[in-house]
Design a protein around this motif. Sequence first.
Motif, PDB file in Angstrom:
ATOM      1  N   UNK A 137      24.710  54.786  44.772  1.00 32.04           N
ATOM      2  CA  UNK A 137      24.178  54.231  46.012  1.00 32.04           C
ATOM      3  C   UNK A 137      25.204  53.365  46.709  1.00 32.04           C
ATOM      4  N   UNK A 138      25.038  53.253  48.017  1.00 34.84           N
ATOM      5  CA  UNK A 138      25.969  52.474  48.838  1.00 34.84           C
ATOM      6  C   UNK A 138      26.147  51.059  48.336  1.00 34.84           C
ATOM      7  N   UNK A 139      24.998  50.450  47.962  1.00 35.92           N
ATOM      8  CA  UNK A 139      25.063  49.050  47.536  1.00 35.92           C
ATOM      9  C   UNK A 139      25.939  48.915  46.297  1.00 35.92           C
ATOM     10  N   UNK A 140      25.769  49.867  45.347  1.00 41.97           N
ATOM     11  CA  UNK A 140      26.557  49.767  44.117  1.00 41.97           C
ATOM     12  C   UNK A 140      28.028  50.011  44.391  1.00 41.97           C
ATOM     13  N   UNK A 141      28.317  50.935  45.338  1.00 43.44           N
ATOM     14  CA  UNK A 141      29.728  51.167  45.666  1.00 43.44           C
ATOM     15  C   UNK A 141      30.364  49.891  46.169  1.00 43.44           C
ATOM     16  N   UNK A 142      29.644  49.197  47.077  1.00 40.22           N
ATOM     17  CA  UNK A 142      30.197  47.953  47.621  1.00 40.22           C
ATOM     18  C   UNK A 142      30.375  46.913  46.520  1.00 40.22           C
ATOM     19  N   UNK A 143      29.370  46.817  45.631  1.00 37.82           N
ATOM     20  CA  UNK A 143      29.450  45.801  44.574  1.00 37.82           C
ATOM     21  C   UNK A 143      30.659  46.052  43.685  1.00 37.82           C
ATOM     22  N   UNK A 144      30.860  47.330  43.290  1.00 41.56           N
ATOM     23  CA  UNK A 144      32.022  47.612  42.433  1.00 41.56           C
ATOM     24  C   UNK A 144      33.322  47.407  43.198  1.00 41.56           C
ATOM     25  N   UNK A 145      33.316  47.707  44.533  1.00 46.02           N
ATOM     26  CA  UNK A 145      34.511  47.436  45.321  1.00 46.02           C
ATOM     27  C   UNK A 145      34.895  45.962  45.267  1.00 46.02           C
ATOM     28  N   UNK A 146      33.912  45.090  45.476  1.00 45.32           N
ATOM     29  CA  UNK A 146      34.182  43.656  45.396  1.00 45.32           C
ATOM     30  C   UNK A 146      34.693  43.261  44.031  1.00 45.32           C
ATOM     31  N   UNK A 147      34.084  43.849  42.985  1.00 45.65           N
ATOM     32  CA  UNK A 147      34.467  43.460  41.623  1.00 45.65           C
ATOM     33  C   UNK A 147      35.932  43.795  41.366  1.00 45.65           C
ATOM     34  N   UNK A 148      36.315  45.042  41.670  1.00 42.83           N
ATOM     35  CA  UNK A 148      37.700  45.427  41.388  1.00 42.83           C
ATOM     36  C   UNK A 148      38.673  44.664  42.270  1.00 42.83           C
ATOM     37  N   UNK A 149      38.272  44.339  43.502  1.00 40.96           N
ATOM     38  CA  UNK A 149      39.142  43.572  44.390  1.00 40.96           C
ATOM     39  C   UNK A 149      39.357  42.169  43.842  1.00 40.96           C
ATOM     40  N   UNK A 150      38.245  41.550  43.430  1.00 43.62           N
ATOM     41  CA  UNK A 150      38.338  40.169  42.962  1.00 43.62           C
ATOM     42  C   UNK A 150      39.088  40.080  41.647  1.00 43.62           C
ATOM     43  N   UNK A 151      38.982  41.129  40.807  1.00 47.19           N
ATOM     44  CA  UNK A 151      39.642  41.087  39.499  1.00 47.19           C
ATOM     45  C   UNK A 151      41.148  40.959  39.685  1.00 47.19           C
ATOM     46  N   UNK A 152      41.712  41.631  40.702  1.00 49.10           N
ATOM     47  CA  UNK A 152      43.156  41.571  40.911  1.00 49.10           C
ATOM     48  C   UNK A 152      43.599  40.166  41.285  1.00 49.10           C
ATOM     49  N   UNK A 153      42.882  39.525  42.203  1.00 45.06           N
ATOM     50  CA  UNK A 153      43.251  38.170  42.611  1.00 45.06           C
ATOM     51  C   UNK A 153      43.091  37.194  41.467  1.00 45.06           C
ATOM     52  N   UNK A 154      41.994  37.382  40.680  1.00 49.00           N
ATOM     53  CA  UNK A 154      41.779  36.510  39.537  1.00 49.00           C
ATOM     54  C   UNK A 154      42.890  36.665  38.531  1.00 49.00           C
ATOM     55  N   UNK A 155      43.359  37.923  38.361  1.00 53.24           N
ATOM     56  CA  UNK A 155      44.420  38.164  37.399  1.00 53.24           C
ATOM     57  C   UNK A 155      45.658  37.351  37.751  1.00 53.24           C
ATOM     58  N   UNK A 156      45.974  37.252  39.035  1.00 51.01           N
ATOM     59  CA  UNK A 156      47.149  36.483  39.421  1.00 51.01           C
ATOM     60  C   UNK A 156      46.956  35.005  39.141  1.00 51.01           C
ATOM     61  N   UNK A 157      45.735  34.492  39.400  1.00 52.01           N
ATOM     62  CA  UNK A 157      45.478  33.084  39.106  1.00 52.01           C
ATOM     63  C   UNK A 157      45.621  32.809  37.619  1.00 52.01           C
ATOM     64  N   UNK A 158      45.015  33.695  36.784  1.00 53.40           N
ATOM     65  CA  UNK A 158      45.069  33.477  35.337  1.00 53.40           C
ATOM     66  C   UNK A 158      46.511  33.608  34.843  1.00 53.40           C
ATOM     67  N   UNK A 159      47.269  34.499  35.460  1.00 48.99           N
ATOM     68  CA  UNK A 159      48.667  34.649  35.062  1.00 48.99           C
ATOM     69  C   UNK A 159      49.438  33.358  35.292  1.00 48.99           C
TER      70      UNK A 159
END
Lengths: 499, 553
Positions: A363-385
């Motif tokens: 569903x559209x909603x789930x696509x958007x939710x996973x999009x946000x998740x994968x996007x945020x994971x990259x930025x978080x990875x840089x902070x944790x690094x």
Amino acid sequence: MASIAQPQLSLWRGLAGQVTGWIQENVTNSLYSLAAHVALVWITVVVFRAQLESDPLIALGIAALWVVGLALVIASAVIHRYNVVSQWLKDRLFNSAINAMITLIISLLIVGLFRQIVAWAIFNANFSADPVAAAASDHAGATWGIVAANIKLFMVGQFESGQLWRVWACFGLLAALTVVSIPVYGLFSRELKPVRRWVTWAWIVSPPIFYLLLRGLGDSGPVPTIETRTWGGLLFTLIVSVFAIVVSFPLGVLLALGRRSAFQGIPAWLTYGVVGIVTVGGFVTYTLPNIPLARGWLEYALILWPIWLGLAGVAFQQIYKGNVVAAFCTIYIEFVRGVPLITVLFMAQLMLPLFLPSDIHIENAFRAIWGFTFFSAAYLAENVRGGLQSIPKGQYEAAEALGLHTFQQLRLVILPQALRVVIPPIIGQFIGLFKDTSLVAIVGLFDLLNIANSVIAQPDWLGLRREAYVFISLVYYAGCFVMATAGNWLEKRVGLGER
Amino acid sequence: MSGGRYPTDCLPLAVPNMNQDRSSVRPSTAVPFWRDIRVLGILAQVAFVVVIVVSLGWVGNNVSQGLKALGGAQFLCDDGTSSFRCAFNFMSTAASFDIGEKVIDYSTTDSYWRALAIGVLNTIKVAVVGIILTTLLGVLAGIAVLSNNWLLSRIAIVYIDIIRNTPLLVQLFFLYFAVILQLPPLKDSLRPGLGIYLNQRGITLPWPAFTASFPLWLAFVFLGLIQFQLFFLILNRQPGKPTNRWLWPVVSGAVVIAVGWYYAVNFNSSQAVLTSRASRVAQATDVLTGLEALVIKRLPVTKLTPAELEKVDAETLAEAALTVCVLKASPSEPNFVSQIESRNIPFRIERFDRPDQAVADYAEGECEVIVGDRVMLAAERAVLENADTHLLTPIAEYPVVISLPRLEGLNLVGGVKLTPEFAAILFGLVLYTGAFIAEIVRAGILSVPRGQSEAARALGLTETQRLRLVVLPQALRVIIPPLTSQYLNLTKNSSLAIAVAYPDLVAVTNTIINQSGRSMQVIALIMLSYLTVSLSISALLNWYNRRVVIVER
């Protein structure tokens, strides 16, 4: 006779001398200073005259207050004796001529602006939720009926009214867990230590319960399935933010660890061998037959894809020494951080159906939710690094020397220190994520912002944009404020900056 | 003697025989391969690669099946076959959609490639202007927060708080729909001063226009700068002699630039003014006086002096107005207008796309004056060869003229116009990013230890010197990396222009996807464009990060 007349003359002369001395020291000491003073005087006069035209009483009142303050400060300066009020005025408002003029300008502008805003929002506003009554008013101020009449839409979107008890149940569960967590994790953590495990398990078990309540199971029974397109408003914003925050955190940590990993890489002979075979094979089967057919430099570039693949393989081996995990994590992070969030959402909406087999529908909603998740994971990875980088190498070595294996090292030594250091950027990232959920408005999902847009398009409340946008801005502000406060509490709890 | 390295006959019996194979004496210390971390590492890597390759293969399979279902038109070549190399051939077809704002020429018959280029240029325009303005705003706001004026710092803190806690999209919608589109119509434009017009059609600002004598003056400016630098170096080589370091270099440079201005204005007139009644104008001392006399002659009230022109009512003046022909968007127009307006001469301007049209109108008597380049008018010499009726008179041509917007009928002419969409995205981005930059600047200035400022004051430096020589250089080290990433954020946030109908890269490519149906290729192009910009800046940041990271053994 002269000795009696002299003190008076010298008093005036002394005063004149003080004034000219002050002017020489503070105003005309350099050309820039003089120019700044002249410019500021001109601006002050312009602003004062503008305010005088629009509202003479208030402008004169503020000017009078300013003159009083100025006189107080000058008098105190002359007699070299300050009380609390004049000291504060001198330090913070009338520190110099420029500061005094800035004070006047800002006071005039701010009071004028404030009066207009308060008049619009409160005094001239219409608070009735009845569209007929609201339409009959003269619209001199805000028409808050658009918010009052549509509060359900703003909060839960088009959720089935009969199933609203589930939203209340979710809210109640969340409130109960929060209320229990505050003493257990914060105020009385020592006394309530035995209970802490149970509360943690309650938190861990709650996501499936929330899923059950909000999404449901099956067509009949106590919690029938609810279509995700009926999720809307603040409910949808919170679902997206909470899911993205909670799931992207471990993903981000894994990506950061992967990027910094120092595994033994794939041996060079293996990489070059495989890449060589693919390159030569591709070259022979695709490039050679297609060279005579190609037109234009772009087609030639596309035809030569085996060459580019070969070069990529060589580059991979040289840069990452065959460490696939580090290569994958780095490429993923840099790729996701290099594109805007809106293109990630577009990609999720447009291309996910292409990437999956035709019989799987997400569903559209789930696509958007996973999009946000994968996007945020990259930025978080840089902070944790950044946090991982800040730990002295001795800590890693001591953990190894103690005989801890990798997972124990991370859990007991590395991650507690790394994550504590980067709590402020991570909280900032989460606040940004909460605000960025408003972007789903562009891909057609109904979060708080898009609900506001649809409410503005209702015929009863057509075009009342300012009221709706001010309301949702207040909601977002409240959410961000809560998260920032929670972040500050967390920083104090883990002793950031103290040890 | 067993022939080993160690003599066996003089060793005690209890000592193990050193010549035997060691593995039978000590237990083996070799790690079995299924516990050896090197082997395990390689196996994990290979497993990881296999997982990735299998996933990619599965995805690729789905994609190819999906494309087959779509009919295979995705990779259609010119000759009818379908091949991967023709993936981008569709981009050469005509775009058939119009774009509202363009930096270079574009029409609906241009290819999708050109439309994409327009999108990229629009994004770059927003990014460059936005970065400059937001840096100014952010630095000012950051310094304001640290000011000792309580009101000023409070205002700055409130600004930063509100902007950072509300989403950018909400701010953009508010700015575009609830502020800019609510501006009054053209004839009731808001005029906050300095020649700025705010109305429904956009924001019109005064803007410099560069005339044909600008390059010549620019040469003089360069000479002046070289002069300045030379003087500066020469004067400051002398040790121990207190000179006024700035006075002589600045004065000499300014003199050269002023001489260049005078020269460019008076000796490089490539401007020309034509009037039809050559005899009358020739009698006047200069062409503008002659034009003044022309207008006065046409007024019903005779014997007016030029100073009394103001007193005539507007309608009569309008009837006697001069008709002036100019080329569209030519800098001659603001140059001539600025000179004629100062004399209160009424005039009306007709604009043409080509010089021959203007001269044709002039020949028919529709306009009395043509203003233009000598070069442009030289091309029309055939019509203008009769020196008795046509007089080519030079007028002063200032290298830079401020083009002020003017209301003319139903339009504003002159100046530069920011469309509502561009203004919305620009100001929205500038305000939003400015708040973050203010926090960065504040953190940078606070990171300089207080002892530095105290030492500066103890040395007798003024406040300005303390900021410029002690605080700012150290603060910049902390400010620059997060500042660069904020610039990157601004460039990426410009993709939200689609919400305010500004045709940036994402908006244009969205239209291309909708029209051509090829989402994969176009999304690949979007990603490539943004990645190029971001990766280059990111590489710079990573290099800087490696330089300042704590170096350990």
